[in-house]
Scaffold this active site. Structure first.
Site, PDB file in Angstrom:
ATOM      1  CG  HIS A  90      43.379  65.036 -12.155  1.00  0.00           C
ATOM      2  ND1 HIS A  90      44.632  65.396 -11.712  1.00  0.00           N
ATOM      3  CD2 HIS A  90      43.391  63.684 -12.289  1.00  0.00           C
ATOM      4  CE1 HIS A  90      45.386  64.307 -11.597  1.00  0.00           C
ATOM      5  NE2 HIS A  90      44.653  63.252 -11.934  1.00  0.00           N
ATOM      6  CB  THR A 131      61.328  77.619  39.538  1.00  0.00           C
ATOM      7  OG1 THR A 131      61.805  78.847  38.982  1.00  0.00           O
ATOM      8  CG2 THR A 131      60.996  76.635  38.423  1.00  0.00           C
ATOM      9  CB  SER A 134      25.309  89.253  -2.301  1.00  0.00           C
ATOM     10  OG  SER A 134      25.791  90.419  -2.936  1.00  0.00           O
TER      11      SER A 134
END
EC number: 4.3.2.2
Length: 435
Positions: free
Chosen positions: A147, A99, A268
């Site tokens: 942190h 199939t 940039s």
């Protein structure tokens, strides 16, 4: 995947022509096994192999299939018709007892296997670059941050060693996921082998060094594909973790490391001074894509009854794009880390920027261990002076020396502020990796 983000290997791998070559490999492998059992003429298989080697499937064949599919609206039917037109009468034995999904799913596994092999090689290369940088910066002092705030001294090489260890786990996951799709399914319309013997499936699998799927319906269960996508998504998080670290280290306020910036490169259109971490930002974006592909892959697991095709359209996008994204992002990050610009002097400067606050725990232990103070009292002395250092910019050592409640001598303070104390076990950590 758009050409901008395709490696040459992935572009060929996921081309339409290569997909049809994988389909043909499945069909011919099944036909070979059927010929051994006398189910189809052996000469038909031999003729098809000869013709396919002399006239391999190419882009023109892919276009031919597309034109037929525009009428049939069924890709496998279009494929088998195009094969008949190309290779002649023997092609009538193609797809005998199978199939569509037998061919599509098994061939897709061939492509996924090859794609995962490419990615595994890419990750191994990235791991080697991490090992190289870990060795080069084994003793390069840098401030550790928790942190986002200065914590305690460490070495820059330990960052790479951590990434190397994570990549080792990624490689284990990628290998396991690759093995999950190294299976052959040739079981017929609902997995009962009604028109094809299980021996055909088993013999094809054995000839490839794979396994026959132990039980199926009309499709392979999609948890296999979800596992591949999960391994790629987790790899993406590793790439992102590394990329985000480089982006933070390149910030103007930190400037401990930066991406390579090529001659003639511009950062940039308006600010000539800019050197932006565009490569690692790019990698971060790919990690987001990989997590999205996983979400779709998980949705594909729950199909109706023995199959539907709700997964099909999604997989035509997510499997090529996920593997291509993982390969491209891994190679991009490898280039960044290989040519990373490192500023050891800036690392030392940053270590000193807080006036010795990073040594506070060593002072705390000296008060407790050497002077016999209660932890709360010792903590109070160190914290009081540390907070004053934060506010005034005065060095912690000078503040402690002037504090009448501090019992530590000058020599004991010198020992507490010794950088090498914090790095004395680095060799032990590296030894765990044979380095």
């Amino acid at each position: 995947m758009i050409d901008r983000y395709l490696t040459p290997e992935m572009k060929v791998l996921w081309s339409e022509a290569n997909k049809y070559r994988a389909w043909l490999k499945v069909e011919l492998s099944a036909l070979q096994a059927q010929a051994r059992h006398g189910e189809v003429p052996a000469e038909a298989h031999a003729a098809l192999v000869q013709k396919s080697e002399a006239d391999p499937l190419d882009d023109a064949f892919a276009q031919q299939v597309a034109e037929i599919e525009a009428v049939t609206r069924h890709d496998i039917v279009a494929f088998t018709r195009a094969l008949t037109e190309r290779y002649g009468e023997e092609a009538r034995f193609i797809h005998h007892g199978l199939t569509s999904t037998d061919v599509v799913d098994t061939a897709q596994n061939l492509l996924l296997d090859e794609a995962m092999g490419l990615i595994i090689t890419d990750v191994q290369t990235l791991r080697e670059v991490c090992r190289m940088q870990a060795a080069a910066h084994k003793h390069t002092p840098v401030v550790g941050r928790t942190h986002g705030i200065h914590a305690e001294p460490m070495t820059f090489g330990l960052k790479f060693l951590n990434w190397m260890a994570t990549l080792d786990r990624d490689l284990e996951r990628l290998q396991a996921a690759r093995g999950r799709v190294q299976v052959v399914m040739l079981s017929g319309s609902v997995g009962t082998y009604a028109h094809v013997s299980p021996k055909i499936e088993e013999e094809v699998a054995e000839s490839w060094g794979w396994h026959a799927a132990p039980v199926t319906n009309q499709t392979l269960a999609r948890d296999r594909h979800a596992e591949v996508l999960a391994a790629l998504a987790i790899l993406g998080t590793t790439l992102e973790k590394i990329a985000v670290e480089i982006r933070h280290l390149q910030r103007s306020e930190v400037r401990e490391a930066m991406e390579p910036f090529g001659k003639g490169q511009t950062g940039s259109s308006s600010m000539p001074h800019k050197k932006n971490p565009i490569l690692t930002e790019n990698v971060t974006g790919f990690a987001r894509l990989l997590r999205g592909f996983l979400a779709t892959g998980l949705e594909n697991v729950a199909l109706w009854h023995e199959r539907d095709i709700s997964h099909s359209s999604a997989e035509r996008v997510i499997l090529p794009d996920a593997t291509a994204s993982a390969s491209y992002a891994t190679r991009r990050l490898t280039g960044v880390l290989r040519d990373l610009v490192v500023f050891p002097e800036r690392m030392l400067k940053n270590l000193d920027d807080l006036g010795g606050l990073v040594f506070s725990q060593r002072v705390l232990h000296a008060l407790i261990d050497d002077k016999g103070m209660m932890r709360e009292a010792a903590y109070g002395i160190v914290q009081r002076n540390a907070l004053k250092s934060w506010e005034t910019g005065e060095g912690l050592r000078d503040l402690l020396k002037a504090d009448p409640e501090n019992p530590l001598s000058d020599a004991e303070l010198d020992a507490a502020f010794d950088l090498q104390w914090y790095l004395r076990h680095v060799d032990d950590i590296y030894a765990r990796f044979g380095m």
